[in-house]
Design a protein around this motif. Structure first.
Motif, mmCIF file in Angstrom:
data_model
loop_
_atom_site.group_PDB
_atom_site.id
_atom_site.type_symbol
_atom_site.label_atom_id
_atom_site.label_comp_id
_atom_site.label_asym_id
_atom_site.label_seq_id
_atom_site.Cartn_x
_atom_site.Cartn_y
_atom_site.Cartn_z
ATOM 1 N N UNK A 50 0.759 -0.979 -0.060
ATOM 2 C CA UNK A 50 -0.059 0.312 -0.645
ATOM 3 C C UNK A 50 0.616 1.211 -0.165
ATOM 4 N N UNK A 51 2.032 1.571 0.191
ATOM 5 C CA UNK A 51 2.723 1.959 0.277
ATOM 6 C C UNK A 51 3.469 2.657 -1.003
ATOM 7 N N UNK A 61 -4.985 -5.565 -6.968
ATOM 8 C CA UNK A 61 -3.674 -4.896 -6.025
ATOM 9 C C UNK A 61 -3.724 -4.272 -4.875
ATOM 10 N N UNK A 62 -4.876 -3.478 -5.133
ATOM 11 C CA UNK A 62 -5.524 -2.553 -3.965
ATOM 12 C C UNK A 62 -6.109 -3.243 -2.849
ATOM 13 N N UNK A 63 -6.330 -4.412 -2.827
ATOM 14 C CA UNK A 63 -7.155 -5.323 -1.724
ATOM 15 C C UNK A 63 -5.919 -5.756 -1.433
ATOM 16 N N UNK A 67 -0.588 -5.476 4.802
ATOM 17 C CA UNK A 67 -1.369 -5.935 5.957
ATOM 18 C C UNK A 67 -2.379 -6.881 5.904
ATOM 19 N N UNK A 68 -3.149 -6.737 4.152
ATOM 20 C CA UNK A 68 -4.771 -8.095 3.900
ATOM 21 C C UNK A 68 -3.477 -9.207 3.763
ATOM 22 N N UNK A 69 -1.408 -9.586 3.712
ATOM 23 C CA UNK A 69 -1.559 -10.619 3.104
ATOM 24 C C UNK A 69 -0.919 -11.069 4.497
ATOM 25 N N UNK A 70 -1.058 -10.394 5.726
ATOM 26 C CA UNK A 70 -0.106 -11.044 6.492
ATOM 27 C C UNK A 70 -0.655 -11.135 7.617
ATOM 28 N N UNK A 95 8.494 -0.121 -14.425
ATOM 29 C CA UNK A 95 9.522 -0.721 -13.513
ATOM 30 C C UNK A 95 9.028 -0.274 -12.215
ATOM 31 N N UNK A 96 7.993 -0.092 -11.790
ATOM 32 C CA UNK A 96 8.377 -0.204 -10.515
ATOM 33 C C UNK A 96 7.518 -1.317 -9.823
ATOM 34 N N UNK A 97 8.574 -1.359 -8.236
ATOM 35 C CA UNK A 97 8.630 -3.000 -7.741
ATOM 36 C C UNK A 97 7.476 -2.348 -6.977
ATOM 37 N N UNK A 98 6.733 -3.968 -6.776
ATOM 38 C CA UNK A 98 5.180 -3.837 -5.881
ATOM 39 C C UNK A 98 5.781 -3.757 -3.896
ATOM 40 N N UNK A 99 7.020 -3.079 -3.609
ATOM 41 C CA UNK A 99 6.962 -3.532 -2.759
ATOM 42 C C UNK A 99 8.034 -2.525 -2.043
#
Length: 266
Positions: A50-51, A61-63, A67-70, A95-99
């Motif tokens: 989310x950051x 992916x907004x869902x 926190x959701x997967x945790x 080329x943005x990494x999602x984490x």
């Protein structure tokens, strides 16, 4: 000594929106580990932090934020089995990494694909050619290796996944024409930083006449000193079926030994 299949580091639970099977729970994953005498398993649900701004072309992916997967934690434990908490994140078409980097410290394992080119947010229209998809694969691998990451707990997810291409014929052409010197360079760098290379169950489901092409990247990776882990990529309990066959098939085709095994190091 021959590589023993005792790990599965790419497994989804029902928290992954593409895996909404009520029985695909952490307890079911642990049961699978016990039944197959595995020493290490890892849950790796899809995650876009989310950051990190998410593409409007991927609203789901907004869902699936951190926190959701945790929410799957705490994971059930069992003597003799290490059950790790990880995620499968993404690289978008810009080329943005999602984490975000701080989340890496909160995870046991992170897998990143170069081959998820089936989503609108991961590939541009002008890249939807054989040459464009080849360049995406190479550029994404380079991008991962150029990041400041704890590579001792990072894996390259399903390097020859069919989602790289729009057809089986196209997949074979892409993998078969990846330049050998480029593959050697990339896998040499991956070995140097200590990144794991995934042997995905579905990637090992090939016809005999496809073996030379689809195993080519893995053979080069082995030559360059890479370490390998297994990934069922199971989205449902049925996804655990025939893992023994496909993983041992890969082990025999590639001549893997215990020295070729990747271990998560926290």
């Amino acid at each position: 000594m021959r590589y023993t299949w005792d790990n599965d580091l790419h497994i989804h639970s029902s928290l992954s929106l593409c895996a909404k099977h009520p029985e695909q729970t952490a307890e079911r994953i642990l049961k699978y580990a016990k039944e197959n005498n595995l020493k290490t398993v890892c849950v790796t649900d899809h995650c876009w932090d989310g950051d990190v701004p998410a593409s409007p072309e991927a609203p789901w992916y907004r869902i699936q934020n951190f926190d959701y997967v945790s929410s799957i934690k705490p994971l059930p434990q069992c003597d003799g089995i290490k059950f790790f908490f990880g995620v499968e994140t993404e690289i978008d078409k810009d080329m943005n990494l999602g984490l975000s980097r701080d989340k890496f410290d909160k995870l046991d394992f992170i897998i990143i694909p170069t081959t998820h080119l089936h989503e609108k947010f991961t590939i541009k229209e002008e890249q939807k050619t054989i040459k464009g998809r080849m360049e995406c694969w190479i550029n994404r691998f380079d991008f991962i290796l150029n990041q400041d990451l704890p590579f001792n707990k990072v894996g390259l997810a399903h390097p020859t996944c069919s989602l790289l291409a729009s057809s089986r014929e196209e997949l074979l052409e892409i993998i078969g024409n990846l330049p050998e010197d480029t593959l050697k360079r990339l896998f040499h760098r991956a070995a140097k930083v200590g990144m794991g290379i995934e042997i995905n169950k579905d990637d090992m489901n090939f016809a005999d006449n496809e073996a030379d092409i689809l195993l080519r990247p893995y053979k080069i990776a082995k030559q360059e000193g890479c370490k390998f882990y297994m990934g069922s990529d199971a989205h449902t309990p049925d996804g655990f079926n025939r893992c023994d066959y496909y993983f041992n098939r890969a082990i025999d085709y590639l001549g893997l030994t215990e020295e070729d095994k990747f271990y998560i190091c926290k």
